[in-house]
Motif scaffolding. Structure first.
Motif, mmCIF file in Angstrom:
data_model
loop_
_atom_site.group_PDB
_atom_site.id
_atom_site.type_symbol
_atom_site.label_atom_id
_atom_site.label_comp_id
_atom_site.label_asym_id
_atom_site.label_seq_id
_atom_site.Cartn_x
_atom_site.Cartn_y
_atom_site.Cartn_z
ATOM 1 N N THR A 1 51.070 20.180 13.435
ATOM 2 C CA THR A 1 49.712 20.279 13.982
ATOM 3 C C THR A 1 49.256 21.728 14.064
ATOM 4 O O THR A 1 48.144 22.072 13.676
ATOM 5 C CB THR A 1 49.664 19.643 15.389
ATOM 6 N N ALA B 1 48.499 22.935 10.626
ATOM 7 C CA ALA B 1 47.335 22.263 10.038
ATOM 8 C C ALA B 1 46.034 22.774 10.647
ATOM 9 O O ALA B 1 45.005 22.842 9.978
ATOM 10 C CB ALA B 1 47.455 20.752 10.227
ATOM 11 N N SER C 1 46.478 21.514 2.320
ATOM 12 C CA SER C 1 46.509 20.150 2.845
ATOM 13 C C SER C 1 47.914 19.842 3.331
ATOM 14 O O SER C 1 48.905 20.205 2.690
ATOM 15 C CB SER C 1 46.041 19.143 1.796
ATOM 16 N N ILE D 1 50.404 12.728 10.197
ATOM 17 C CA ILE D 1 49.324 13.717 10.129
ATOM 18 C C ILE D 1 48.819 13.744 8.697
ATOM 19 O O ILE D 1 49.606 13.743 7.752
ATOM 20 C CB ILE D 1 49.822 15.128 10.502
ATOM 21 N N GLU D 2 47.510 13.747 8.560
ATOM 22 C CA GLU D 2 46.951 13.920 7.228
ATOM 23 C C GLU D 2 45.773 14.869 7.359
ATOM 24 O O GLU D 2 44.739 14.516 7.918
ATOM 25 C CB GLU D 2 46.504 12.572 6.658
ATOM 26 N N LYS D 3 45.971 16.089 6.921
ATOM 27 C CA LYS D 3 44.926 17.106 7.068
ATOM 28 C C LYS D 3 44.589 17.614 5.688
ATOM 29 O O LYS D 3 45.371 18.330 5.084
ATOM 30 C CB LYS D 3 45.465 18.230 7.965
ATOM 31 N N SER E 1 40.371 22.247 3.813
ATOM 32 C CA SER E 1 39.070 22.230 4.463
ATOM 33 C C SER E 1 38.398 23.579 4.325
ATOM 34 O O SER E 1 38.954 24.504 3.736
ATOM 35 C CB SER E 1 39.249 21.915 5.941
ATOM 36 N N ASN F 1 39.509 21.215 10.398
ATOM 37 C CA ASN F 1 40.915 20.946 10.699
ATOM 38 C C ASN F 1 41.031 20.154 11.998
ATOM 39 O O ASN F 1 41.839 19.237 12.115
ATOM 40 C CB ASN F 1 41.699 22.255 10.856
ATOM 41 N N ALA G 1 40.402 16.527 11.611
ATOM 42 C CA ALA G 1 41.555 15.785 11.078
ATOM 43 C C ALA G 1 42.614 15.547 12.152
ATOM 44 O O ALA G 1 43.280 14.522 12.161
ATOM 45 C CB ALA G 1 42.164 16.533 9.893
ATOM 46 N N ILE G 2 42.763 16.481 13.056
ATOM 47 C CA ILE G 2 43.834 16.371 14.058
ATOM 48 C C ILE G 2 43.380 15.622 15.308
ATOM 49 O O ILE G 2 44.067 14.735 15.805
ATOM 50 C CB ILE G 2 44.343 17.782 14.464
ATOM 51 N N LYS H 1 49.196 10.917 15.751
ATOM 52 C CA LYS H 1 49.099 12.226 15.120
ATOM 53 C C LYS H 1 48.720 13.321 16.117
ATOM 54 O O LYS H 1 48.844 14.500 15.842
ATOM 55 C CB LYS H 1 48.107 12.182 13.963
#
Ligand code: ADP
Ligand code: MG
Length: 580
Positions: free
Chosen positions: A177, A180, A187, A198-200, A203, A209, A212-213, A352
């Protein structure tokens, strides 16, 4: 006979591993830093059993040739510094040249790697730092994939200290995290056996960011801090957390723990947040690498600043400046999901999101008490928007919320929260000035008490006086109350108020006098305020909203709940299909 032994390379590495590699999360930290340094813009991490069974970190970075791969697992092998003075110049993530050798010493390590312009890749397998290594040429994607199997299989003393799968995974999630949140153009994907944690995606900025988090509903409620020295995003304080772990602070994009910077953030946000709530922040400081020493801590989480006071001040000023330009009321319902989200306190259910416990991994240097911490309290923060001019009060709904037409849509004011803020400010100011406003009860009001209650009131007599109560004994089971604080409604249950306040001041919990006083002021503010369920007329609504807009820190009630939520016209128009 000599008892001094020169240790062999294998043993040295195993010992060194103890310093750098503590648990799966620290392996991942080192591997991800290497991937970042390799210029990758895609890093995928896979773990099994909290990383204890397996860790894979795969990147699309520069890769290594066969020779460098062999070298990479030797101690003090690093491509990042050649000479001592380089240490102070380098901006890369890690440069101790110890990570891979350490990991190799305490696990079964497989490296597969390929440089872009070579046709074949190279695979190197080594277990427990053994001398015999397996190597082969292979077909693989450009970049590097490092697999760490059975961490600490040969160091039972270490593996004993590892915790359960969930705990170890949480620490890993926290680490990823932090990366990210700051590396826009990389990514990150973190997966375990079952799911993606987690999928970031790559960006354009920190805010993306954070989307995404933390999700859009949280990230959109934010304001930007930006000057030459510090930049980042702060989530509006009406959305807050119960631990400091959601303050992600970076220096030159490197995650650090810093009490002094946390203090600067907390002090700048001031009483927008209450003493047990903390903000969600991502803040990056640009500091000349010559002015810091990042290598004071083995895992590089704590760094030393040359001039702490100046840094505190710069961060504090930048946030204050940003606040003064922002409207901190929360905007609701731009997105459909908004209605499904609990407002307070917000604890996202998605896995996440970093769990509060995970912060423990980053040992905090919070013992270091900052003398600057309390200096800058009580700065005014009132809304700077045009909001105050262009409003039109429509009425009250559910005997609790005041509905207001605004230029941008409509807004709801929570009547209790709003008045609580107003009264809190009043009582606090009066207490600070030592001049509490009082009202006289004509003829006095008799309050009957039991013997125990009588002694409770008696013990807190002086403090009750400070809060604006004046009373006289009237026999052994009754007092006559002659004066009460001016904010208090006479209809209020006087006995209950007196007893609760007395208890709060006499409490022998381990809290300071100031904290007792603070909690008592909040209690008095609450008792003094209109409740939900009370009908208000137009004039009362108008004066309440007017007063709220004038109040310092009007965005939240003293417990950190929002006083007002804004609903944009756009979302209404969308719902009615007037706009796309
Ligand atoms: P350090 O990062 O301190 O140099 P490490 O033991 O972590 O030491 O790595 C040793 C060397 O291996 C690095 O300097 C780098 O040249 C190479 N290396 C490690 N991981 C990667 C990777 N993912 N991609 C490219 N090169 C790598
Ligand atoms: Mg490294």
């Amino acid at each position: 006979m000599s008892t001094i032994n020169i240790l062999d390379e294998k043993t040295i590495n195993k010992i060194a591993a103890g310093e750098v590699i503590e648990r799966p999360a620290s392996v991942i930290k080192e591997l991800v830093e290497n991937s970042i340094d390799s210029g990758a813009n895609k890093i995928e991490i896979t773990i099994a059993d909290g990383g204890k069974e397996k860790i894979i970190v795969e990147d699309n970075g520069s890769g290594m040739d066969a020779d460098d791969t062999r070298k990479s697992i030797l101690r003090h092998a690093t491509s990042k510094i050649k000479e001592y003075h380089d240490i102070f110049e380098t901006l890369s993530m890690g440069f101790r040249g110890e990570a891979l050798s350490s990991v190799a010493a305490v696990s079964e390590l497989v490296i597969t790697t390929r440089q872009k312009d070579s046709e074949l890749g190279f695979k190197l397998k080594v277990s427990g730092g053994k001398d015999q290594k397996e190597e082969s040429d292979i077909v693989c994607n450009p970049g590097t994939k490092i697999t760490v199997n059975n961490l600490f299989y040969n160091v039972p003393a270490r593996s004993k200290f590892l915790k359960g799968r969930i705990y170890e995974q949480r620490l890993i999630t926290d680490i990823i995290t932090r990366y990210a949140l700051i590396h826009n153009n990389i990514s990150f994907i973190l997966k375990n056996e079952e799911s993606t944690l987690i999928e970031k995606p790559a960006s354009n900025n920190i805010k993306e960011n954070m989307v995404a988090i933390y999700g859009w509903n949280t990230a959109k409620e934010s304001f930007e801090v930006k000057d030459d020295f510090v930049e980042g995003i702060i989530i509006k304080p009406t959305i807050n957390r119960s631990s400091r772990d959601y303050m992600s602070i970076y220096v030159n994009s490197r995650f650090i723990k810093s009490k002094i910077i946390e203090d600067a953030i907390m002090d700048a946000l001031d009483t927008l947040l209450f003493h047990d709530r903390y903000p969600i922040v991502v803040l990056n400081l640009n500091i000349d690498p010559n002015k810091i020493d990042v290598n004071v801590h083995p895992s590089k989480k704590i760094i030393k600043f040359d001039d702490e006071t100046a840094i505190y001040q710069k961060v504090f000023d930048a946030i204050k400046e940003a606040i003064s330009k922002s409207d901190l009321f929360e905007n609701r319902s731009e997105e459909k999901e908004a209605s499904q989200e609990t407002l307070y306190p917000v604890t996202e259910s998605e896995s996440k999101v970093i769990k509060e416990e995970s912060g423990k991994y980053f040992e905090s240097n919070s013992e270091v008490q900052s003398s600057l911490a309390t200096e800058s309290a009580e700065k005014k923060i009132t809304p700077k928007t045009t909001f105050r001019k262009d409003i039109n009060i429509i009425g009250q709904i559910h005997k609790t919320y005041i509905i207001i037409e605004t230029k941008e849509g409509y807004a709801l004011v929570d009547q209790h929260a709003a008045e609580e803020r107003i009264n809190y400010n009043k009582i606090k100011a009066q207490m600070d000035a030592g001049k509490i406003g009082k009202q006289t009860l004509l003829g006095g009001k008799a309050v009957n008490l039991t013997a125990t209650e009588m002694s409770e009131i008696d013990e807190a007599k002086n403090q009750l006086k400070d809060f604006g109560f004046m009373f006289e004994d009237f026999g052994k089971d009754c007092i006559i109350v002659k004066e009460i604080p001016s904010t208090l409604n006479i209809e209020n249950n006087l006995k209950n108020t007196l007893l609760t306040l007395a208890k709060k001041m006499q409490e022998n919990r381990n809290i300071s006098i100031d904290e007792k006083k603070e909690s008592s002021i909040k209690y008095m503010a609450c008792r003094s305020s209109i409740k939900a369920g009370e009908v208000l007329n137009m004039a009362q609504m108008k004066s309440l909203v007017d007063e709220l807009m004038e109040a310092d820190n009007c965005y939240t009630c003293p417990h950190g709940r929002p006083t007002m939520l804004k609903y944009p016209l756009k979302s209404i128009e969308k719902d009615f299909k007037r706009i796309e």
